[in-house]
Write an enzyme that holds these catalytic residues in place. Structure first.
Site, short mmCIF file in Angstrom:
data_model
loop_
_atom_site.label_atom_id
_atom_site.label_comp_id
_atom_site.label_asym_id
_atom_site.label_seq_id
_atom_site.Cartn_x
_atom_site.Cartn_y
_atom_site.Cartn_z
N ASP A 156 43.67 35.37 33.58
CA ASP A 156 43.37 34.08 34.20
C ASP A 156 41.93 34.00 34.66
O ASP A 156 41.34 32.93 34.68
CB ASP A 156 44.23 33.84 35.45
CG ASP A 156 45.69 34.08 35.24
OD1 ASP A 156 46.17 33.78 34.13
OD2 ASP A 156 46.35 34.57 36.17
N HIS B 114 46.61 36.82 37.32
CA HIS B 114 46.65 37.78 36.21
C HIS B 114 45.20 38.06 35.80
O HIS B 114 44.32 37.21 35.98
CB HIS B 114 47.33 37.22 34.96
CG HIS B 114 48.73 36.76 35.10
ND1 HIS B 114 49.08 35.54 35.65
CD2 HIS B 114 49.90 37.33 34.72
CE1 HIS B 114 50.39 35.38 35.60
NE2 HIS B 114 50.91 36.46 35.04
#
Length: 435
Positions: free
Chosen positions: A104, A101
């Site tokens: 992240d 993501h």
């Protein structure tokens, strides 16, 4: 560059089922040929960036337990340290893929523009690393559930400014996925649902979600992205009523908004359990409709009733999942992403490697069992026998007839069915021979 976090851990090797080395593969041999294809090419393993590197070990009742050299995760330089460690781990495992993501891999900025710049810097760093590594990008996605701006949804938010922010975020992530050669792009609507109908226009939210996903497909074609667009079903977490509850719900949604030929499903074992299904059920539903794209492999704690994202350890469950995947022809752009995390007491770098080794070995055992069952043909023969009646001319003709003609046959005594055994126990015993 390498980082000392994994300094004492050598690349993991296949040593066979008799090995007692805790950091060796006992069943996963990437070059072993199963049904005419290398095991690595069947399974297409991916490491989840969020669980392996971004998660800090918290739970609903307590905060961070892990101490990592890339903490705090609000520093740009630490994002690069995290990337160094991540690619070291990919090399140690021989992992062919990873997934991320946006949240992240980059620290949140004070504005979208600042977050964008930080994200682009990390993508530059990834691109440089990937140029000399084996590991590729299975898929990218956007985290549109963590920040407070998403508390009432992303594409389904009652505030059009949040819809716009979501569109800009997905564009950013799709561009990066395309640039890195990603083979899929995933959308999980973590907050696409509602808490109460007292403040929700359900029909409007679904229409906005459908239009948003059409925009995703339109943009895919505009930029020439050749990967697959995937949506990921999940019930009840965190929204009470998720619009993407399970595979069947998502398939119905995609058909309603004309997306059934453009979008496939990314199915997760833990989500299947939360929906009251088995993983094999969700996979079978998707494959029956030609809409299986990829899977997230993990397991839940069956006592907790929540999505605990543990590494898989149940060979029969995994074997039946891969049975349906192999039966449908196997993965194309999809693969097996370990959406799995350590337990919050598993503090050491070695634990992170061991968790993935165990998961990869379980999947290898499941794949080989599934292949053996398909090659033996016992389940397929049992299905053919059970439905043999539908192969007769009379049965085929009945499907093209009407109630009046069927009634005449039954009323005239031509049809008097007697129940037949489903043989479930015998079939379960059959599966147990292979797992």
């Amino acid at each position: 560059m390498t980082h000392p976090f994994f300094a004492d851990i050598a690349p993991v090797q296949y040593e066979g089922p008799d090995s007692d080395n805790p950091l060796a593969f006992r069943h996963y041999n990437p070059d072993e040929v199963v049904m005419g294809k290398r095991m690595e090419d069947h399974l297409r393993f991916a490491v989840a960036y969020w669980h392996s590197f971004a998660w800090e070990g918290g739970d609903p009742f307590g905060g961070q337990t892990f101490q990592r050299p890339w903490y705090p995760q609000d520093a740009v330089e630490n994002a690069k340290v995290k990337a160094d460690v991540a690619f070291d781990m990919f090399d140690i495992l021989g992992a062919p893929y990873f997934c991320w993501h946006d949240a992240d891999i980059r620290p949140e900025g004070d504005s979208f523009a600042e977050s964008f710049d930080r994200f682009q810097g990390v993508i530059d760093y990834f691109e440089d690393k990937m140029s000399t590594r084996k590991t590729k990008l299975l898929w990218g996605t956007a985290n549109m559930f963590g920040h407070r701006r998403w508390m009432a949804g992303a594409s389904t938010n009652p505030d059009p400014d949040v819809f716009a922010y979501a569109a800009a975020t997905v564009k950013m992530c799709m561009d990066a996925t395309h640039r890195l050669g990603g083979e899929n792009y995933v959308l999980w609507g973590g907050r696409e649902g509602y808490e109460t109908l007292l403040n929700t226009d359900l029909g409007q939210e679904l229409d906005h979600m459908g239009r948003f996903l059409n925009m995703v497909v339109e943009y895919k074609h505009k930029i020439g992205f050749k990967g697959t667009i995937l949506v990921e079903p999940k019930p009840q977490e965190p929204s009470k009523h998720q619009y993407d509850f399970d595979a069947a719900t998502c398939i119905g949604f995609l058909r309603k908004y004309g997306l059934e030929n453009e979008v496939k499903l990314n199915l997760e074992q833990g989500h299947a359990i939360l929906a009251g299904h088995s993983f094999e059920h969700e996979i079978a539903v998707a494959t029956a409709e030609g809409m299986l794209g990829s899977i997230d492999m993990n397991r839940n704690d069956y006592q907790s009733g929540w999505d605990t994202d543990q590494f898989p350890n149940n060979v029969p469950e995994v074997a039946l999942a891969y049975y349906h995947i192999l039966k449908s022809g196997g993965f194309t752009t999809g693969g097996t992403n370990f959406d799995a995390k350590l337990r919050r007491q598993s503090l050491d770098a070695e634990d992170l490697i061991a968790g993935h080794i165990g998961g990869m070995d379980i999947c290898a055992r499941g794949l080989k069992a599934a292949a053996a069952m398909l090659e033996d043909g016992g389940l397929e023969k049992a299905l053919a026998d059970r439905y043999a009646g539908w192969a007769t001319p009379e049965a085929k003709a009945m499907l093209d007839s009407d109630f009046d003609s069927i009634f005449a046959r039954v009323h005239g005594g031509e049809i008097a069915p007697e129940p037949r055994s489903g043989r479930q126990e015998q079939l379960e015993n059959y599966v147990n021979r292979f797992v």
